[in-house]
Design a protein around this motif. Structure first.
Motif, PDB file in Angstrom:
ATOM      1  N   ASP A 571     -16.548   1.489 -11.641  1.00 15.80           N
ATOM      2  CA  ASP A 571     -16.386   0.115 -11.174  1.00 15.80           C
ATOM      3  C   ASP A 571     -15.386  -0.648 -12.016  1.00 15.80           C
ATOM      4  OD1 ASP A 571     -17.677  -1.853  -9.194  1.00 15.80           O
ATOM      5  OD2 ASP A 571     -17.527  -2.976 -11.093  1.00 15.80           O
ATOM      6  N   ARG A 572     -14.674  -1.583 -11.369  1.00 20.55           N
ATOM      7  CA  ARG A 572     -13.596  -2.277 -12.069  1.00 20.55           C
ATOM      8  C   ARG A 572     -14.094  -3.205 -13.170  1.00 20.55           C
ATOM      9  NH1 ARG A 572     -12.558  -4.656  -6.894  1.00 20.55           N
ATOM     10  NH2 ARG A 572     -13.167  -6.848  -6.828  1.00 20.55           N
ATOM     11  N   LEU A 573     -15.398  -3.483 -13.174  1.00 23.03           N
ATOM     12  CA  LEU A 573     -15.990  -4.262 -14.266  1.00 23.03           C
ATOM     13  C   LEU A 573     -15.695  -3.615 -15.616  1.00 23.03           C
ATOM     14  CD1 LEU A 573     -19.605  -5.350 -13.294  1.00 23.03           C
ATOM     15  CD2 LEU A 573     -17.887  -6.715 -14.494  1.00 23.03           C
ATOM     16  N   PHE A 574     -15.875  -2.288 -15.668  1.00 21.77           N
ATOM     17  CA  PHE A 574     -15.659  -1.556 -16.924  1.00 21.77           C
ATOM     18  C   PHE A 574     -14.178  -1.443 -17.233  1.00 21.77           C
ATOM     19  CE2 PHE A 574     -19.593  -0.178 -15.049  1.00 21.77           C
ATOM     20  CZ  PHE A 574     -20.477  -0.265 -16.100  1.00 21.77           C
ATOM     21  N   ILE A 575     -13.403  -1.350 -16.140  1.00 19.93           N
ATOM     22  CA  ILE A 575     -11.972  -1.133 -16.313  1.00 19.93           C
ATOM     23  C   ILE A 575     -11.302  -2.401 -16.830  1.00 19.93           C
ATOM     24  CG2 ILE A 575      -9.853  -0.379 -15.152  1.00 19.93           C
ATOM     25  CD1 ILE A 575     -12.243   1.698 -15.298  1.00 19.93           C
ATOM     26  N   ALA A 576     -11.715  -3.538 -16.293  1.00 17.48           N
ATOM     27  CA  ALA A 576     -11.112  -4.810 -16.699  1.00 17.48           C
ATOM     28  C   ALA A 576     -11.234  -4.999 -18.207  1.00 17.48           C
ATOM     29  CB  ALA A 576     -11.797  -5.952 -15.962  1.00 17.48           C
ATOM     30  N   ASP A 577     -12.376  -4.611 -18.773  1.00 21.69           N
ATOM     31  CA  ASP A 577     -12.618  -4.766 -20.205  1.00 21.69           C
ATOM     32  C   ASP A 577     -11.674  -3.924 -21.065  1.00 21.69           C
ATOM     33  OD1 ASP A 577     -14.511  -6.551 -19.819  1.00 21.69           O
ATOM     34  OD2 ASP A 577     -16.219  -5.311 -20.441  1.00 21.69           O
ATOM     35  N   LEU A 578     -11.239  -2.815 -20.511  1.00 22.04           N
ATOM     36  CA  LEU A 578     -10.424  -1.888 -21.314  1.00 22.04           C
ATOM     37  C   LEU A 578      -9.088  -2.501 -21.702  1.00 22.04           C
ATOM     38  CD1 LEU A 578     -10.964   1.483 -19.455  1.00 22.04           C
ATOM     39  CD2 LEU A 578     -11.947   0.765 -21.633  1.00 22.04           C
ATOM     40  N   GLY A 579      -8.559  -3.352 -20.817  1.00 16.92           N
ATOM     41  CA  GLY A 579      -7.246  -3.937 -21.052  1.00 16.92           C
ATOM     42  C   GLY A 579      -7.240  -4.875 -22.250  1.00 16.92           C
ATOM     43  N   THR A 580      -8.250  -5.730 -22.319  1.00 15.04           N
ATOM     44  CA  THR A 580      -8.284  -6.756 -23.368  1.00 15.04           C
ATOM     45  C   THR A 580      -8.609  -6.122 -24.709  1.00 15.04           C
ATOM     46  OG1 THR A 580     -10.592  -7.143 -22.900  1.00 15.04           O
ATOM     47  CG2 THR A 580      -9.029  -8.552 -21.750  1.00 15.04           C
ATOM     48  N   SER A 599     -18.207  17.539 -16.692  1.00 12.06           N
ATOM     49  CA  SER A 599     -19.078  18.695 -16.904  1.00 12.06           C
ATOM     50  C   SER A 599     -19.788  19.083 -15.604  1.00 12.06           C
ATOM     51  CB  SER A 599     -20.091  18.411 -18.017  1.00 12.06           C
ATOM     52  OG  SER A 599     -21.102  17.573 -17.528  1.00 12.06           O
ATOM     53  N   PHE A 600     -19.898  18.121 -14.679  1.00 13.64           N
ATOM     54  CA  PHE A 600     -20.495  18.452 -13.378  1.00 13.64           C
ATOM     55  C   PHE A 600     -19.431  18.768 -12.335  1.00 13.64           C
ATOM     56  CE2 PHE A 600     -24.098  15.488 -14.763  1.00 13.64           C
ATOM     57  CZ  PHE A 600     -24.774  16.535 -15.364  1.00 13.64           C
ATOM     58  N   GLY A 601     -18.187  18.855 -12.789  1.00 13.04           N
ATOM     59  CA  GLY A 601     -17.121  19.238 -11.869  1.00 13.04           C
ATOM     60  C   GLY A 601     -16.633  18.110 -10.972  1.00 13.04           C
ATOM     61  N   MET A 602     -16.862  16.865 -11.368  1.00 14.16           N
ATOM     62  CA  MET A 602     -16.378  15.754 -10.539  1.00 14.16           C
ATOM     63  C   MET A 602     -15.103  15.187 -11.140  1.00 14.16           C
ATOM     64  SD  MET A 602     -19.823  13.550 -10.069  1.00 14.16           S
ATOM     65  CE  MET A 602     -21.415  14.337 -10.041  1.00 14.16           C
ATOM     66  N   ARG A 603     -14.252  14.642 -10.248  1.00 13.74           N
ATOM     67  CA  ARG A 603     -13.078  13.929 -10.741  1.00 13.74           C
ATOM     68  C   ARG A 603     -13.454  12.467 -10.955  1.00 13.74           C
ATOM     69  NH1 ARG A 603      -7.993  16.072 -10.496  1.00 13.74           N
ATOM     70  NH2 ARG A 603      -6.886  14.185  -9.885  1.00 13.74           N
ATOM     71  N   VAL A 604     -12.767  11.823 -11.891  1.00 13.59           N
ATOM     72  CA  VAL A 604     -13.097  10.427 -12.182  1.00 13.59           C
ATOM     73  C   VAL A 604     -11.936   9.523 -11.793  1.00 13.59           C
ATOM     74  CG1 VAL A 604     -13.776   8.798 -13.970  1.00 13.59           C
ATOM     75  CG2 VAL A 604     -14.587  11.157 -14.076  1.00 13.59           C
ATOM     76  N   VAL A 605     -12.263   8.488 -11.045  1.00 12.99           N
ATOM     77  CA  VAL A 605     -11.250   7.539 -10.589  1.00 12.99           C
ATOM     78  C   VAL A 605     -11.560   6.179 -11.204  1.00 12.99           C
ATOM     79  CG1 VAL A 605     -10.126   6.553  -8.553  1.00 12.99           C
ATOM     80  CG2 VAL A 605     -11.277   8.780  -8.382  1.00 12.99           C
ATOM     81  N   ALA A 606     -10.510   5.502 -11.701  1.00 17.90           N
ATOM     82  CA  ALA A 606     -10.715   4.144 -12.215  1.00 17.90           C
ATOM     83  C   ALA A 606     -10.163   3.161 -11.203  1.00 17.90           C
ATOM     84  CB  ALA A 606     -10.004   3.984 -13.547  1.00 17.90           C
ATOM     85  N   GLU A 607     -10.964   2.154 -10.835  1.00 10.56           N
ATOM     86  CA  GLU A 607     -10.443   1.159  -9.888  1.00 10.56           C
ATOM     87  C   GLU A 607     -10.099  -0.125 -10.620  1.00 10.56           C
ATOM     88  OE1 GLU A 607     -13.257   1.128  -6.455  1.00 10.56           O
ATOM     89  OE2 GLU A 607     -14.608   0.173  -7.886  1.00 10.56           O
ATOM     90  N   GLY A 608      -9.260  -0.913 -10.014  1.00 10.19           N
ATOM     91  CA  GLY A 608      -8.932  -2.221 -10.581  1.00 10.19           C
ATOM     92  C   GLY A 608      -8.015  -2.158 -11.784  1.00 10.19           C
ATOM     93  N   VAL A 609      -7.128  -1.198 -11.776  1.00  9.68           N
ATOM     94  CA  VAL A 609      -6.188  -1.111 -12.902  1.00  9.68           C
ATOM     95  C   VAL A 609      -5.053  -2.100 -12.651  1.00  9.68           C
ATOM     96  CG1 VAL A 609      -4.658   0.409 -14.221  1.00  9.68           C
ATOM     97  CG2 VAL A 609      -6.779   1.303 -13.221  1.00  9.68           C
TER      98      VAL A 609
END
Ligand code: C2E
Ligand code: CA
Ligand code: CA
Length: 701
Positions: A571-580, A599-609
């Motif tokens: 969720d972009r909530l977590f992503i927004a914090d990364l910038g600051t 580890s479970f074989g899933m790809r990870v997508v970040a939204e709201g970059v």
């Protein structure tokens, strides 16, 4: 209080009725007792008279009665026989059957018998005793004597031969009777008074107890028994009172509604005892946090309310509502279990949002649901959120029309970038509504509206149809780009969506690998069994699945392991914090998510970059794909960057992550200083997100 008046009337009625009854009862008791005493006294007197008669007539020969004369010696013998009775015997007279006087102890030769009584004694053999008061002497200084005058039959060999009239002194028994009567009256009266007092006391006490318990019941009907807070009824009453005052004084009143998020889960998983304890602790915190004039109430279940009289303005009320939310920051201790609980808080104010108690309550409720569905800390009432508000009903009608016409609703596409290569590796289809009068209505408004009104399946059909058609067009152009469509939780739990996907793919000849679906965690939690069935059917058909808005709900990645999920969209909530300045907390969270998902074989997508720094950080954390305004907002298919749909470009597009994220001062993060004809800003449809859309080469659609 009318009830106490009623109770008083009850006691008084009892007093009157019981007094009358007891008096009647006492009088009868006295009367009967006195009668019995009198009868007993007369009986005794009669027996004495019989003795006198027996002694007297024993010495009188039978012929004397027949002749009507008594010789002097017999007379003397009779006189002698009765001397033993002394003063008690007042007088003895012996009568013949014919009424002739045979003997008179007072030596009065004259006189007549009472003919009726004599007759009764001689002919019927009846004894008749009467109490007579005799007055002797003149009116002044006269002496009164009471006597018992008894007529008795005198028996001869062949039947009744005459009668004896025995007059006994009755003063003594009369006095005794009077004494006895007095005693009886005293005893009975005393008894009655005592009984009455006791009865009255019992009745009065009972009545008082009734009164107290009635008052208790009335109080209990207004108080919640678990928390001791006022209940909904009392809240409504208090609110009416507060609103009346506010109307009079022209002040503002705030009404806060809140409920405990996931309370049902807590109750179900920990048990009702824990649930009750939690409710009590919430009640305590709320109660302690407000002014004495504020009313904190429990509405039922996990819902609470706070009435804030005289709050000054909506802003002040909002700050107070935020205080409610902050009360939940400290975890609750349920025995040794520490529980983090969140709440959804809604606020409505008078006169700003409503002007009577029931609409104010309804609106605070609407605001609370808005807070819940939009994950807001506090929601202030907004008519647009109100399902029953006229504005909302009109919009709902418009949405009906839009879903039927297929003109106003369009799919926009936002690129997904592979962070390692910097290439666009997919798109997300996001719906836009070009409303004829309101302009662009964002999906955050109309998607929940569709969900609440049952139009969501139509909306999903429009989204899927539009997207799959576009995929077919791109296919025809040789463009091979996968597109993700958002599915609502309602789609997953009602049958048919997987069939619909398969039908549409087949109809348009689009391979399933080009379609992705994005679902939120809530969809999985609501009805896991049915959701799983739908997901499995989709996965079996070859459609890939992404979990959207991951992290804000309560699902853990390990729970997703059993599901056919390919991607996790943080969720972009977590992503927004990364910038600051790179928030350490969020960074750790994202790192942990990435490790586990991989580890479970899933790809990870970040939204709201939105900024290059974020993209760089994400790459460092091992996130696979990114999406956001940094690259492009959602745009119509025709406006997609050429690179996004793999269209051969005239100019090279150095789409490396280095140029995207690294070039200082670069206004075009994907570096498209393209020689392609640019679309003017005026032409570019506003995507409704307020972002500055970059100039990009135009692709065919
Ligand atoms: P979502 O699935 O999480 O979609 C991402 C949302 O974030 C989109 O909002 C997108 O425009 C916005 N976004 C993208 N990049 C950025 C960024 O860098 N910063 C910020 N602040 N926002 C960014 P949008 O299009 O307004 O959609 C909102 C939500 O509406 C979507 O959230 C999705 O849940 C729902 N939605 C949109 N289209 C559909 C649809 O066709 N069907 C269903 N069921 N839901 C849809
Ligand atoms: Ca999405
Ligand atoms: Ca999302």
């Amino acid at each position: 209080m009318p009830s106490s008046r009623r109770r008083w009337t009850l006691t008084r009625t009892f007093a009157v009725v019981s007094t009358v009854t007891l008096l009647l009862l006492g009088a009868s008791l006295i009367l009967v007792t006195v009668r019995v005493i009198e009868r007993q006294a007369r009986q005794d007197g009669t027996e004495s008279a019989e003795a006198v008669q027996a002694y007297a007539t024993a010495v009188v020969p039978e012929q004397a009665f027949a002749l009507g004369v008594l010789d002097p010696s017999t007379d003397a013998a009779v006189q002698a026989a009765i001397t033993g009775f002394g003063d008690r015997l007042h007088r003895l007279r012996l009568w013949t059957v014919d009424g002739a006087l045979l003997f008179d102890s007072s030596r009065d030769e004259t006189g007549f018998p009472d003919a009726v009584r004599l007759d009764a004694a001689t002919r019927l053999g009846q004894t008749d005793a009467r109490v007579v008061t005799e007055v002797d002497g003149a009116a002044m200084g006269a002496t009164r004597t009471t006597v018992l005058d008894v007529y008795l039959p005198v028996q001869g060999a062949a039947g009744t031969i005459g009668a004896a009239q025995v007059t006994l002194d009755y003063d003594e028994p009369t006095r005794a009777i009077a004494d006895a009567t007095r005693t009886v009256v005293l005893v009975v009266a005393g008894g009655i008074v005592l009984t009455w007092l006791m009865l009255f006391r019992t009745v009065r006490n009972a009545s008082r107890r009734l009164q107290v318990s009635a008052r208790d019941n009335a109080r209990l009907a207004l108080v919640d028994s678990l928390t001791g807070l006022p209940n909904r009824r009392m809240l409504t009453e208090q609110l009416r009172r507060v609103l009346d005052e506010a109307h009079r004084d022209g002040t503002h009143v705030g009404l806060v509604f809140l409920d405990i998020d996931r309370f049902k889960d807590i109750n179900d998983s920990l048990g009702h005892d824990y649930g009750d304890t939690l409710l009590q602790q919430v009640a305590e915190r709320l109660h302690g946090a407000f002014r004495s004039q504020d009313v904190v109430a429990r509405l039922g279940g996990d819902e609470f309310a706070v009435v804030l009289p005289d709050v000054g303005s909506v802003d002040v009320a909002r700050r107070l509502a935020e205080r409610v939310r902050s009360l939940f920051a400290t975890p609750f201790m349920l025995e040794d279990l520490q529980l983090h609980v969140d709440t959804s808080v809604g606020l409505a104010c008078l006169p700003d949002h409503a002007d009577d108690a029931s609409s104010l309550m309804r609106r605070a409720d609407v605001a609370m649901y808005t807070a819940k569905t939009h994950h807001l800390s506090v929601a202030v009432y907004d008519p647009d959120d109100d399902q029953s508000s006229p504005a909302r009903l009109v919009l709902l009608g418009d949405l009906h029309r839009a879903l039927a016409d297929h003109v106003e609703l369009a799919m926009y596409y936002q690129p997904k970038i592979d962070l390692a290569s910097g290439r666009t590796i997919g798109l997300e289809a996001l719906m836009r509504w070009h409303h004829p009068t309101r302009g662009l209505v964002p999906p955050d408004v109309f998607v929940p509206l569709a969900e609440q009104s049952g139009l969501i399946h139509d909306l999903t059909r429009v989204a899927l149809t539009g997207t799959i058609r576009q995929l077919a067009r791109w296919q025809a152009d040789g463009v091979d780009v996968p597109v993700a469509v958002n599915l609502s939780a309602h789609d997953l739990t009602s049958p048919g969506v997987a069939d619909l996907v398969e039908e549409l793919l087949a109809e348009h000849g689009v391979p399933a690998r080009l379609l992705q679906v994005e679902i939120t965690e809530t969809a999985l939690v609501a009805d896991p069994v049915r959701a799983l069935a739908t997901l499995e059917q989709l996965a079996a058909a070859g459609v890939s699945i992404a979990i959207d808005d991951f992290g804000i709900g309560n699902t853990s990645i390990s729970q997703l392991r059993t599901l056919p999920v390919d991607r996790l969209k943080i969720d972009r909530l977590f992503i927004a914090d990364l910038g600051t300045h790179g928030d350490e907390g969020s960074r750790d969270v994202v790192r942990a998510m990435v490790e586990l998902a991989h580890s479970f074989g899933m790809r990870v997508v970040a939204e709201g970059v939105e900024v290059p720094e974020t993209a760089m950080t994400l790459r460092g954390l091992g996130v696979d794909e990114a999406q956001g305004f940094l690259y492009s907002p959602a745009v119509p298919a025709a406006d997609l960057p050429v690179e996004a749909v793999g269209w051969p470009t005239a100019a090279p597009t150095p789409a490396t992550s280095a140029t995207r994220t690294g070039a200082p001062g670069s206004a075009t993060p994907n570096g498209t200083d393209a020689a392609q004809p640019l679309k003017s800003d005026e032409d570019r449809p506003d995507d409704g997100t307020g972002s500055r859309a970059r100039r990009t080469p135009r692709a065919r659609s």
